[in-house]
Design an enzyme around this catalytic site. Structure first.
Site, short mmCIF file in Angstrom:
data_model
loop_
_atom_site.label_atom_id
_atom_site.label_comp_id
_atom_site.label_asym_id
_atom_site.label_seq_id
_atom_site.Cartn_x
_atom_site.Cartn_y
_atom_site.Cartn_z
CB SER A 172 -0.91 -0.01 1.22
OG SER A 172 -0.14 0.29 2.37
CE LYS A 173 -2.78 6.29 -1.98
NZ LYS A 173 -3.86 7.21 -1.75
NE ARG A 174 0.30 0.36 5.84
CZ ARG A 174 0.96 -0.78 5.95
NH1 ARG A 174 2.09 -0.81 6.60
NH2 ARG A 174 0.52 -1.89 5.40
N GLY A 208 5.70 3.21 0.32
CA GLY A 208 6.51 4.03 -0.60
C GLY A 208 5.63 4.69 -1.63
#
Ligand code: GLU
Length: 497
Positions: free
Chosen positions: A266-268, A270
């Protein structure tokens, strides 16, 4: 793109030597058609880009066709800016499409025709159950620990169309829906678990499953490669194929991409979108190589050119376990692709990264020379731009460590001697520069390394740079000579001060 001619000529059932029999089974005989159907409700992220790449590679590998389709039926969340962003990202990666982009939002009449066909053949029916009744029944089923499928109240009523009615598929109730997944093997779902799913809403619009199946049928899709988060949708979609009397395509469900912590990417973890990597100075071919290796392998080979991937990609080598996104590996792979890239092309790609730093490059030949010297060590274009600054901008400040260690009285004689020796020398003439260094070594008794370090700090501002002679050549006479003099003056001022 010319797809029309000679599909069969460029799509021979290529037997692999020594594996003729296996190859016959594995390699498709028909012209294959794959598709990538993103929902334009966000940017193209790593997982989606990998799905696009696998479908594209498979089509290219077999001389087939790759179709792009925007699943934009969610009118609220679908946005033109995301359509543009997805097209831009695919184009940047070099993933070109032979057909499309199609837009589901413009295909209403086609879906309506298929829904009507299912009604006409008795494979679908109108349902007028009020939503609140359905919800009550659903809850009751869940409380009893039962599968909350539609109870079939309207299934045999043969209701006529009326305001507020939805259309449901008359799914089979006995037996099982079985398909052979090319990654996961055979998958069987008891039909008792299949719902009489809604295929048209009360306003006549198609639901997701209906639209996907109708699109894939009308677009002639033969192979569906997608994330395994869709695996539970497949039996429902197969039920629609069967109701329409159409043979379902081949399915290959690819395990999801995980982050380094083994949680779903997920966005977490990178960059949220593929094009962020462009801004971060990654090369598209490195991203493609990296994406291909997320779940697919060819022996223990890590570095692939796009041509090699096209040649080697196969569904058989997609792994059963999830690919793990490792940013450090991506960075290393990018460095490998930087080294392999054509220098002129890299120079062109570097320009926006230099411009971002306020550098306007007028002399392309010099830029190319600079890139040549930086290529062996740069990990990204951003990294390269940062390392290239000393070639194009005056030294504003010496790197602290180098300043302390090398710009001091002890090295003043060597710097002054070298400056004098180089006065009439063309720094592009390596032999002459070497001779100048030789003379300084002789007069000071210092070794080359001892002299080179303060010189490096003087002309680049840093303790690390490409080789001394190539650095001088690219910097040019004016820069080298004035920077040596500046450093000498700087040391003197420091000593006095
Ligand atoms: N639009 C779906 C998605 O973005 C893809 C559906 C499919 O591949 O069948 O996940």
């Amino acid at each position: 793109m010319d797809y029309g001619i000679g599909i069969s000529a460029i799509n021979p059932c290529r037997p692999v030597s020594g594996r003729m029999k296996a190859a016959r089974i594995m390699e498709p005989i028909e012209p294959i058609v794959t598709r990538f159907p993103p929902s334009p409700t966000g940017n193209l992220h790593v997982g989606g880009a990998r799905t696009a790449l696998f479908n594209w590679l498979y089509a290219r590998r077999h001389g087939g066709k790759f179709i792009l389709r925007m699943e934009d039926t969610d009118r609220e969340r679908s946005k033109q800016e995301y359509v543009d962003a997805i097209l831009d990202a695919l184009t940047w990666l070099g993933i070109d499409w032979d057909e499309g982009p199609h837009f589901q939002s413009r295909r209403g009449p086609i879906y309506a025709e298929y829904i009507q066909r299912l009604l006409d053949t008795g494979n679908a029916y109108y349902c007028t159950c009020p939503p609140e009744v359905l919800e009550r029944k659903r809850k009751a089923a869940l409380e009893k620990g039962q599968n909350p499928v539609y109870d079939g109240t309207c299934r045999e009523k043969s209701l006529a169309p009326r305001e507020g009615a939805v259309v449901r598929l008359k799914s089979p109730k006995t037996g099982a829906t079985v398909f052979e997944d090319r990654v996961k093997g055979p998958i069987s779902t008891p039909n008792s678990q299949l719902d009489d799913l809604i295929i048209a809403r009360s306003d006549g619009s198609p639901t997701y499953h209906l639209a996907v199946v109708v699109d894939d049928i009308t677009m002639g899709v033969t192979h569906i490669i997608r994330g395994d988060d869709h695996v539970s949708n497949t039996p429902r979609q197969i039920a629609i194929y069967k109701a329409l009397g159409v043979e379902p395509p081949v399915y290959a469900h690819v395990p999801m991409v995980l982050g380094p912590d083994k949680k779903r990417l997920s966005k977490r973890h990178g960059a949220a979108s593929v094009t962020e990597y462009r801004e971060m100075g990654y090369l598209p071919e490195a991203i493609v190589n990296f994406l291909a290796r997320l779940g697919w392998s060819h022996g223990d080979q890590e570095f692939f050119t796009v041509d090699e991937l096209e040649e080697k990609f196969s569904l058989e080598n997609i792994g059963k376990s999830a690919g793990v996104f490792d940013p450090a590996r991506l960075l290393d792979l990018n460095a490998d692709h930087m080294r392999a890239a054509d220098t002129s092309r890299l120079a062109g790609l570097l320009i926006p990264h230099l411009e971002k730093r306020g550098v306007t490059v007028e002399d392309r030949a010099r830029l190319k020379d600079a890139v040549e010297t930086l290529k062996p060590r740069a990990k990204t274009l951003e990294d390269m731009a940062e390392s290239a600054l000393f070639y194009f901008t005056p030294i504003a400040r010496y790197e602290e460590k180098g300043d302390k260690k090398f710009l001091k009285a002890e090295f003043l004689p060597a710097l002054e001697l070298l400056s004098a020796e180089l006065e009439d020398v063309d720094v592009a003439n390596q032999e002459a520069v070497e001779a100048a260094f030789g003379a300084v070594m002789e007069q000071t008794g210092l070794g080359f390394g001892k002299i080179a370090q303060p010189v490096r700090v003087a002309i680049t501002g840093k303790t690390a740079s490409p080789g001394m002679f190539e650095t001088m050549r690219v910097l040019g006479n004016e820069n080298v000579k004035s920077r040596l003099k500046n450093a000498i003056a700087y040391i003197k001022a420091k000593e006095q001060g």
